[in-house]
Design a protein around this motif. Structure first.
Motif, PDB file in Angstrom:
ATOM      1  N   LYS A 219       8.330   3.640  -8.580  1.00 59.06           N
ATOM      2  CA  LYS A 219       9.416   4.639  -8.592  1.00 59.06           C
ATOM      3  C   LYS A 219      10.467   4.311  -7.537  1.00 59.06           C
ATOM      4  O   LYS A 219      11.676   4.400  -7.786  1.00 59.06           O
ATOM      5  CB  LYS A 219       8.855   6.044  -8.353  1.00 59.06           C
ATOM      6  CG  LYS A 219       9.916   7.143  -8.421  1.00 59.06           C
ATOM      7  CD  LYS A 219       9.318   8.510  -8.167  1.00 59.06           C
ATOM      8  CE  LYS A 219      10.386   9.609  -8.321  1.00 59.06           C
ATOM      9  NZ  LYS A 219      11.550   9.415  -7.420  1.00 59.06           N
TER      10      LYS A 219
ATOM     11  N   SER B 299      -2.456  -1.287  -6.101  1.00 64.34           N
ATOM     12  CA  SER B 299      -2.595  -0.224  -5.121  1.00 64.34           C
ATOM     13  C   SER B 299      -2.782   1.117  -5.832  1.00 64.34           C
ATOM     14  O   SER B 299      -2.275   1.323  -6.943  1.00 64.34           O
ATOM     15  CB  SER B 299      -1.348  -0.159  -4.236  1.00 64.34           C
ATOM     16  OG  SER B 299      -1.332   1.024  -3.467  1.00 64.34           O
ATOM     17  N   VAL B 300      -3.467   2.048  -5.174  1.00 62.78           N
ATOM     18  CA  VAL B 300      -3.584   3.397  -5.742  1.00 62.78           C
ATOM     19  C   VAL B 300      -2.230   4.095  -5.751  1.00 62.78           C
ATOM     20  O   VAL B 300      -2.048   5.109  -6.451  1.00 62.78           O
ATOM     21  CB  VAL B 300      -4.611   4.242  -4.947  1.00 62.78           C
ATOM     22  CG1 VAL B 300      -6.003   3.670  -5.081  1.00 62.78           C
ATOM     23  CG2 VAL B 300      -4.212   4.370  -3.474  1.00 62.78           C
ATOM     24  N   ARG B 301      -1.259   3.544  -5.002  1.00 64.97           N
ATOM     25  CA  ARG B 301       0.084   4.124  -4.951  1.00 64.97           C
ATOM     26  C   ARG B 301       1.108   3.257  -5.689  1.00 64.97           C
ATOM     27  O   ARG B 301       2.293   3.313  -5.404  1.00 64.97           O
ATOM     28  CB  ARG B 301       0.515   4.315  -3.496  1.00 64.97           C
ATOM     29  CG  ARG B 301      -0.325   5.351  -2.738  1.00 64.97           C
ATOM     30  CD  ARG B 301       0.196   5.542  -1.316  1.00 64.97           C
ATOM     31  NE  ARG B 301      -0.558   6.558  -0.615  1.00 64.97           N
ATOM     32  CZ  ARG B 301      -1.713   6.343   0.023  1.00 64.97           C
ATOM     33  NH1 ARG B 301      -2.230   5.122   0.037  1.00 64.97           N
ATOM     34  NH2 ARG B 301      -2.340   7.327   0.631  1.00 64.97           N
ATOM     35  N   ASP B 302       0.632   2.448  -6.619  1.00 62.44           N
ATOM     36  CA  ASP B 302       1.561   1.620  -7.398  1.00 62.44           C
ATOM     37  C   ASP B 302       2.679   2.450  -8.023  1.00 62.44           C
ATOM     38  O   ASP B 302       3.850   2.029  -8.039  1.00 62.44           O
ATOM     39  CB  ASP B 302       0.818   0.865  -8.505  1.00 62.44           C
ATOM     40  CG  ASP B 302       0.230  -0.464  -8.025  1.00 62.44           C
ATOM     41  OD1 ASP B 302       0.572  -0.888  -6.901  1.00 62.44           O
ATOM     42  OD2 ASP B 302      -0.561  -1.062  -8.774  1.00 62.44           O
ATOM     43  N   ASP B 303       2.339   3.623  -8.530  1.00 64.05           N
ATOM     44  CA  ASP B 303       3.359   4.444  -9.184  1.00 64.05           C
ATOM     45  C   ASP B 303       4.464   4.841  -8.207  1.00 64.05           C
ATOM     46  O   ASP B 303       5.662   4.835  -8.571  1.00 64.05           O
ATOM     47  CB  ASP B 303       2.715   5.718  -9.762  1.00 64.05           C
ATOM     48  CG  ASP B 303       1.859   5.432 -10.987  1.00 64.05           C
ATOM     49  OD1 ASP B 303       1.992   4.308 -11.541  1.00 64.05           O
ATOM     50  OD2 ASP B 303       1.056   6.301 -11.378  1.00 64.05           O
ATOM     51  N   GLU B 304       4.089   5.157  -6.957  1.00 65.25           N
ATOM     52  CA  GLU B 304       5.094   5.499  -5.946  1.00 65.25           C
ATOM     53  C   GLU B 304       5.988   4.296  -5.641  1.00 65.25           C
ATOM     54  O   GLU B 304       7.203   4.430  -5.474  1.00 65.25           O
ATOM     55  CB  GLU B 304       4.408   5.960  -4.658  1.00 65.25           C
ATOM     56  CG  GLU B 304       3.638   7.261  -4.771  1.00 65.25           C
ATOM     57  CD  GLU B 304       2.925   7.591  -3.476  1.00 65.25           C
ATOM     58  OE1 GLU B 304       3.393   7.124  -2.402  1.00 65.25           O
ATOM     59  OE2 GLU B 304       1.905   8.307  -3.516  1.00 65.25           O
ATOM     60  N   VAL B 305       5.376   3.120  -5.535  1.00 63.20           N
ATOM     61  CA  VAL B 305       6.124   1.903  -5.217  1.00 63.20           C
ATOM     62  C   VAL B 305       7.066   1.564  -6.367  1.00 63.20           C
ATOM     63  O   VAL B 305       8.238   1.202  -6.148  1.00 63.20           O
ATOM     64  CB  VAL B 305       5.149   0.739  -4.921  1.00 63.20           C
ATOM     65  CG1 VAL B 305       5.914  -0.560  -4.688  1.00 63.20           C
ATOM     66  CG2 VAL B 305       4.289   1.057  -3.703  1.00 63.20           C
TER      67      VAL B 305
ATOM     68  N   PRO C  94       0.821  -1.223   0.000  1.00 65.27           N
ATOM     69  CA  PRO C  94       0.000   0.000   0.000  1.00 65.27           C
ATOM     70  C   PRO C  94       0.852   1.269   0.000  1.00 65.27           C
ATOM     71  O   PRO C  94       0.422   2.316  -0.460  1.00 65.27           O
ATOM     72  CB  PRO C  94      -0.821  -0.131   1.280  1.00 65.27           C
ATOM     73  CG  PRO C  94      -0.023  -1.025   2.163  1.00 65.27           C
ATOM     74  CD  PRO C  94       0.694  -1.974   1.247  1.00 65.27           C
ATOM     75  N   PHE C  95       2.062   1.127   0.528  1.00 62.63           N
ATOM     76  CA  PHE C  95       3.042   2.213   0.529  1.00 62.63           C
ATOM     77  C   PHE C  95       4.390   1.608   0.151  1.00 62.63           C
ATOM     78  O   PHE C  95       4.567   0.385   0.170  1.00 62.63           O
ATOM     79  CB  PHE C  95       3.147   2.879   1.905  1.00 62.63           C
ATOM     80  CG  PHE C  95       1.851   3.448   2.409  1.00 62.63           C
ATOM     81  CD1 PHE C  95       1.451   4.724   2.049  1.00 62.63           C
ATOM     82  CD2 PHE C  95       1.035   2.697   3.247  1.00 62.63           C
ATOM     83  CE1 PHE C  95       0.246   5.243   2.524  1.00 62.63           C
ATOM     84  CE2 PHE C  95      -0.163   3.218   3.722  1.00 62.63           C
ATOM     85  CZ  PHE C  95      -0.561   4.491   3.353  1.00 62.63           C
ATOM     86  N   ALA C  96       5.332   2.433  -0.124  1.00 61.79           N
ATOM     87  CA  ALA C  96       6.657   1.937  -0.510  1.00 61.79           C
ATOM     88  C   ALA C  96       7.443   1.410   0.688  1.00 61.79           C
ATOM     89  O   ALA C  96       8.427   0.683   0.514  1.00 61.79           O
ATOM     90  CB  ALA C  96       7.442   3.047  -1.204  1.00 61.79           C
TER      91      ALA C  96
END
Length: 530
Positions: free
Chosen positions: A511, A503-509, A481-483
């Protein structure tokens, strides 16, 4: 209700399983019991030289419609249902020429066996018994006066009472037999209804019935103050329910639960491709490995967490051989389960008299459909089995760096294992072996850190210069869910990650993975296990 013994003067026998039939019928005749029967059962009794009346002589109707109609008649059901001490019932019997039936012996058409051997739709339908359950339920309802037997294992108990009570049965026995009779028809109907749901591809039928046959009464449940028993369902899935226990102490509730978890996990590994070993403690794998032999796989699995492996369950995907057996018995192990075992291996295990050895015959198919059940207060959760296999998934590399061939091999291995570990799950793997397992934590970050700490402990025990998580790959049963959880894995030394994504934060993970220079693969499939 009466507690009086009831003399058996007439018995109706109609069985598909003829085991012990003739000897039982002969013993009944010896007590002066008149025998009434149907079809093949009557022929078997007559062939033994015993007097027997066909039920058609009682009803005045022949068997008809391919045997579908033969016992559905007032002279049968009246004889079973009439209350012996009820004057109105006696008058009705006399007026209509109904004779009492004091003992009913019926086992049902083999519907479950027909389904199990892959019978056609038509064959399965024809093996749905109608008259049998109707008679069984009638006799069981009237157990104050009638005894009912639904399987041959109860023949002797009835004969013992006839011998002890001058040809009569006790109310206590009749009551126990009635309870068993209703349970049998309930399990039978459950098998039929679930089969129909499968045929109709109905995931949520309006009613869901579950029935099973007792395998074993257990000394207690998860804890000594809890009662427990083990039942077999109609599904013939290889595992602890179908296995033959070669030796060792009686299985406990926790043994059975843990062994099921271990064998389901090892079933993920094709025995033709590789040798594999799974070590389980408290329903979670604490070590899993593939190897060139069972011995190699066992040693690699044990190295992951030898502390937790003490008193654990060992599951193997090939025939247990002497080499592996010698290694396994070196530490305290509760149970070994394998498809088969060599005679030499059996002899080695036999030296540890309390060590349980189970042989399941084959491995469970990880792709097979089926249902799993879980009770909640006032309800039952039913779902299809998690039969998703990583080999069938369309893996997507989402990072700039592609995983190497060796990393991809280990990523698939780790995701196979993650499917069988309680969520939240983090699996570190290297060279087709787990090197750190984090299970069942409320936070995925905690699972990553616990798994890494386990690897540090293993390194200290094995006197390694660094934990085996250095240069490992990591699998997560669900998305990050988070990196932070993935970064904890990278800190432990992981160079590649496999996870479902979503996850809605796939792009953050992604990166964060790119910034660290690691490879990441999405499966698109989650493996939550609660």
């Amino acid at each position: 209700m009466t507690d009086l013994p009831r003399r058996v003067t007439r018995a109706l026998l109609s069985v598909s399983d003829k085991t012990g039939l003739v000897d039982f019928a002969r013993a009944l005749a010896g007590h002066g019991v008149e025998l009434v029967s149907t079809g093949g059962t009557a022929k078997a009794i007559a062939a033994a030289g015993l007097p027997v009346k066909d039920v058609s002589e009682i009803t005045g109707f022949p068997e008809m419609m391919d045997g579908r109609v033969k016992t559905l008649h007032p002279k049968v059901h009246g004889g079973l249902l009439a209350v012996r001490d009820n004057d109105e019932h006696k008058q009705a019997m006399a007026a209509h020429g109904i004779a009492q039936i004091d003992l009913l012996v019926v086992n049902l058409y083999p519907f479950e066996a027909t389904v199990d051997k892959g019978g056609s739709y038509e064959d399965c339908i024809e093996n749905i018994d109608i008259g049998g359950p109707a008679m069984i339920r009638a006799a069981a309802k009237n157990h104050d006066d009638v005894a009912v037997i639904v399987e041959s294992s109860d023949y002797q108990a009835v004969l013992d009472e006839l011998a002890a009570n001058a040809g009569a049965t006790s109310h206590g026995l009749r009551k126990r037999l009635a309870a068993k009779a209703y349970a049998r028809t309930a399990a039978y109907d459950a098998a039929i209804s679930n089969w129909f749901a499968q045929q109709l591809k109905t995931d949520a039928p309006d009613f869901r019935a579950i029935g099973g046959r007792l395998i074993q009464s257990l000394r207690y449940g998860e804890n000594p103050h809890q009662t427990a028993a083990f039942y077999a369902t109609p599904e013939k899935r290889p595992g602890v329910a179908t296995a033959r226990q070669v030796q060792g102490k009686e299985l406990s509730y926790n043994n059975i639960n843990d062994t099921d978890a271990a064998y389901e996990c090892v079933g993920e590994f094709d025995a033709k491709r590789t040798a594999a070993c799974v070590i389980v403690k408290h329903a979670n794998p604490c070590g899993v490995a593939e190897g060139s032999s069972l011995l190699d796989a066992y040693r690699k699995a044990l190295a992951c967490d030898s502390t937790s492996a003490f008193g654990g369950i060992v599951a193997l995907n090939r025939t247990l051989d002497a080499e592996a057996a010698r290694a396994i018995v070196e530490i305290f192990t509760e149970m070994i389960i394998a498809p088969e075992a060599s005679e030499e291996a059996i002899a080695i295990v036999a030296a540890k008299k309390n060590l349980r050895l189970l042989l399941a015959g084959s491995l469970p198919n990880p792709r097979a459909a089926g249902l799993t059940y879980k009770s909640v207060s006032g309800g039952l959760l039913v779902q299809s089995r998690d039969n998703a296999v990583v080999d069938d998934m369309a893996l997507k590399v989402v990072t700039k760096r592609q995983p190497s061939e060796a990393e991809l091999r280990d990523l698939k291995f780790a995701f196979r294992v993650a499917k069988h570990v309680k969520s939240n799950t983090i699996i570190y793997a290297k060279d087709l072996a787990t090197v750190g397992i984090g299970a069942g934590q409320m936070s995925r970050v905690d699972s990553a850190r616990i798994a890494a700490r386990k690897a540090q402990d293993a390194a200290a025990e094995l006197k390694l210069a660094a934990p085996m998580t250095k240069g490992s790959v990591v699998a997560s049963d669900a998305f990050f869910p988070f990196a932070d959880g993935m970064l904890a894995c990278i800190e432990a030394g992981a160079t590649a990650v496999i996870q479902p994504g979503g996850s809605v934060r796939d792009d953050e993970v992604i990166k964060a993975a790119d910034d660290a220079g690691i490879a990441m693969v999405f499966t698109g499939t989650r493996h939550f296990r609660h």
